[in-house]
Write a protein that holds these residues in place. Sequence first.
Motif, PDB file in Angstrom:
ATOM      1  N   ALA A 155       0.808  -1.207   0.046  1.00  0.00           N
ATOM      2  CA  ALA A 155      -0.051  -0.207   0.092  1.00  0.00           C
ATOM      3  C   ALA A 155       0.952   1.331  -0.070  1.00  0.00           C
ATOM      4  CB  ALA A 155      -0.853   0.035   1.340  1.00  0.00           C
ATOM      5  N   PRO A 156       0.554   2.308  -0.495  1.00  0.00           N
ATOM      6  CA  PRO A 156       1.042   3.584  -0.693  1.00  0.00           C
ATOM      7  C   PRO A 156       1.326   4.047   0.916  1.00  0.00           C
ATOM      8  CG  PRO A 156      -1.059   4.054  -1.298  1.00  0.00           C
ATOM      9  CD  PRO A 156      -0.950   2.517  -1.035  1.00  0.00           C
ATOM     10  N   ASP A 157       2.449   4.881   1.042  1.00  0.00           N
ATOM     11  CA  ASP A 157       2.938   5.374   2.377  1.00  0.00           C
ATOM     12  C   ASP A 157       2.092   6.951   2.399  1.00  0.00           C
ATOM     13  OD1 ASP A 157       4.614   3.505   3.342  1.00  0.00           O
ATOM     14  OD2 ASP A 157       6.090   4.204   2.125  1.00  0.00           O
ATOM     15  N   TRP A 158       1.723   7.203   3.747  1.00  0.00           N
ATOM     16  CA  TRP A 158       0.715   8.468   3.615  1.00  0.00           C
ATOM     17  C   TRP A 158       1.589   9.316   4.424  1.00  0.00           C
ATOM     18  CZ3 TRP A 158      -2.108   9.716   8.673  1.00  0.00           C
ATOM     19  CH2 TRP A 158      -2.584  10.709   8.572  1.00  0.00           C
ATOM     20  N   LYS A 159       1.925  10.616   3.803  1.00  0.00           N
ATOM     21  CA  LYS A 159       2.443  11.924   4.587  1.00  0.00           C
ATOM     22  C   LYS A 159       1.502  12.564   5.267  1.00  0.00           C
ATOM     23  CE  LYS A 159       5.905  15.189   3.477  1.00  0.00           C
ATOM     24  NZ  LYS A 159       6.990  15.618   2.475  1.00  0.00           N
ATOM     25  N   ALA A 160       1.416  12.569   6.310  1.00  0.00           N
ATOM     26  CA  ALA A 160       0.318  13.260   7.270  1.00  0.00           C
ATOM     27  C   ALA A 160       0.525  14.727   7.154  1.00  0.00           C
ATOM     28  CB  ALA A 160       0.332  12.811   8.577  1.00  0.00           C
ATOM     29  N   GLY A 192     -12.158   0.078  -2.523  1.00  0.00           N
ATOM     30  CA  GLY A 192     -12.353   0.668  -1.082  1.00  0.00           C
ATOM     31  C   GLY A 192     -11.423   0.498   0.150  1.00  0.00           C
ATOM     32  N   ALA A 193     -10.136   0.501  -0.309  1.00  0.00           N
ATOM     33  CA  ALA A 193      -9.036  -0.016   0.439  1.00  0.00           C
ATOM     34  C   ALA A 193      -8.667   1.341   1.376  1.00  0.00           C
ATOM     35  CB  ALA A 193      -7.776  -0.338  -0.149  1.00  0.00           C
ATOM     36  N   ILE A 194      -9.275   2.530   1.152  1.00  0.00           N
ATOM     37  CA  ILE A 194      -9.003   3.734   1.926  1.00  0.00           C
ATOM     38  C   ILE A 194     -10.033   4.291   2.614  1.00  0.00           C
ATOM     39  CG2 ILE A 194      -7.766   5.957   1.679  1.00  0.00           C
ATOM     40  CD1 ILE A 194      -6.636   5.268  -1.026  1.00  0.00           C
ATOM     41  N   PRO A 243      -3.547  -2.822   3.038  1.00  0.00           N
ATOM     42  CA  PRO A 243      -2.753  -3.367   1.974  1.00  0.00           C
ATOM     43  C   PRO A 243      -3.468  -4.522   1.151  1.00  0.00           C
ATOM     44  CG  PRO A 243      -1.756  -3.816   4.032  1.00  0.00           C
ATOM     45  CD  PRO A 243      -2.922  -2.987   4.086  1.00  0.00           C
ATOM     46  N   SER A 244      -4.175  -5.413   1.875  1.00  0.00           N
ATOM     47  CA  SER A 244      -4.554  -6.673   1.503  1.00  0.00           C
ATOM     48  C   SER A 244      -5.573  -6.230   0.362  1.00  0.00           C
ATOM     49  CB  SER A 244      -5.333  -7.375   2.483  1.00  0.00           C
ATOM     50  OG  SER A 244      -6.512  -6.888   2.879  1.00  0.00           O
ATOM     51  N   ARG A 245      -6.206  -5.050   0.370  1.00  0.00           N
ATOM     52  CA  ARG A 245      -7.008  -4.750  -0.471  1.00  0.00           C
ATOM     53  C   ARG A 245      -6.549  -3.734  -1.721  1.00  0.00           C
ATOM     54  NH1 ARG A 245     -12.527  -2.834   2.640  1.00  0.00           N
ATOM     55  NH2 ARG A 245     -13.370  -3.011   0.674  1.00  0.00           N
ATOM     56  N   CYS A 246      -5.244  -3.311  -1.733  1.00  0.00           N
ATOM     57  CA  CYS A 246      -4.719  -2.493  -2.535  1.00  0.00           C
ATOM     58  C   CYS A 246      -4.344  -3.339  -3.704  1.00  0.00           C
ATOM     59  CB  CYS A 246      -3.505  -1.646  -1.749  1.00  0.00           C
ATOM     60  SG  CYS A 246      -2.365  -0.595  -2.951  1.00  0.00           S
ATOM     61  N   THR A 247      -4.704  -2.709  -4.907  1.00  0.00           N
ATOM     62  CA  THR A 247      -4.174  -3.247  -6.209  1.00  0.00           C
ATOM     63  C   THR A 247      -3.138  -2.527  -7.055  1.00  0.00           C
ATOM     64  OG1 THR A 247      -5.723  -2.155  -7.368  1.00  0.00           O
ATOM     65  CG2 THR A 247      -6.427  -4.184  -6.519  1.00  0.00           C
ATOM     66  N   PHE A 278       4.166   5.365  -3.441  1.00  0.00           N
ATOM     67  CA  PHE A 278       4.538   3.987  -3.060  1.00  0.00           C
ATOM     68  C   PHE A 278       6.195   4.098  -2.991  1.00  0.00           C
ATOM     69  CE2 PHE A 278       0.491   2.899  -5.009  1.00  0.00           C
ATOM     70  CZ  PHE A 278       0.082   1.777  -4.229  1.00  0.00           C
ATOM     71  N   ASN A 279       6.679   3.934  -1.923  1.00  0.00           N
ATOM     72  CA  ASN A 279       8.152   3.960  -1.555  1.00  0.00           C
ATOM     73  C   ASN A 279       8.676   2.739  -1.210  1.00  0.00           C
ATOM     74  OD1 ASN A 279       8.024   6.995  -1.608  1.00  0.00           O
ATOM     75  ND2 ASN A 279       6.965   7.016   0.358  1.00  0.00           N
ATOM     76  N   GLN A 280       8.212   1.527  -1.436  1.00  0.00           N
ATOM     77  CA  GLN A 280       8.715   0.419  -1.542  1.00  0.00           C
ATOM     78  C   GLN A 280       9.788  -0.132  -2.344  1.00  0.00           C
ATOM     79  OE1 GLN A 280       5.442   1.027  -1.649  1.00  0.00           O
ATOM     80  NE2 GLN A 280       4.486   0.245   0.312  1.00  0.00           N
TER      81      GLN A 280
END
Length: 266
Positions: free
Chosen positions: A187-192, A208-210, A220-224, A240-242
């Motif tokens: 899943a993407p990283d969130w920068k608050a 509907g992953a967010i 992340p289990s629902r992120c495509t 996405f920083n992975q």
Amino acid sequence: MNIKNAHLICYSPTRTTFTTLEHIATGLGVPDTKSLDLTHPPEPAAPELSIKEGVAIIGAPVYAGRVAPVAAERLSAVRGNNTPAVIVAVYGNRHYDNALCELKTLVEASGFTVIAAAALVGEHSFSTPEKPIGQNRPDENDKKAARAFGAEVADKLKSLSDLSTMAPVAVPGTLPEGPYGGPGNIAPDWKASACALCGLCAQGCPTGAITVEKEVTIDPSRCTVCCACVKSCPKGALAFNQPKIYHIADVLHENCRKRREPELFL
């Protein structure tokens, strides 16, 4: 055959597939066009959708040479009744591999008759200004080609008395075996500090992953990894920083610079 309406049926998180289908429909030139957008989750216990008249223009994005899995799932709920269908695989300038064959098999199993097929290019989900991959596509040349393809489909339909007189449409590839082997559980990283909590990312997510409340939560289990949320965020608060995603983007940027052109099958 006298076709008076077209149904645009697609799954298109970043809208490139939908844009492509719109231009095909313009070239087709039928009086009435209706859209069936399968991008967002259906309502619980939603009824099966049936297309019994007109022509269906069915599009899906290509993920790692396959029809996007969510697209395949949602398209399977749309039924035809020997309805003529134009199938379109939109890929990010690498290759569509077996996706067009997979899409043809899927829609034929749902009761449609494929009368034409196309593999067309859209900007890759992983494309960035720094590392472009099919950037800004479909561009004007792509849109022109899509309209011309639509006109060819219209001519073909006019030449047919009924679908039984048509030779089968052949597309390249073989039917893939086994489940889709994409990135998975990422899943993407969130920068608050950059986030305005506007909710556009949640609105754009096709699975509907967010969830956006006092913070952004991503399952992340629902992120495509479609990147719809990343591309829709006006503040750049998602990325996405992975290393795995960085590596894939680097390889695609380096090896997929040569412009690919539309491939059409009538």
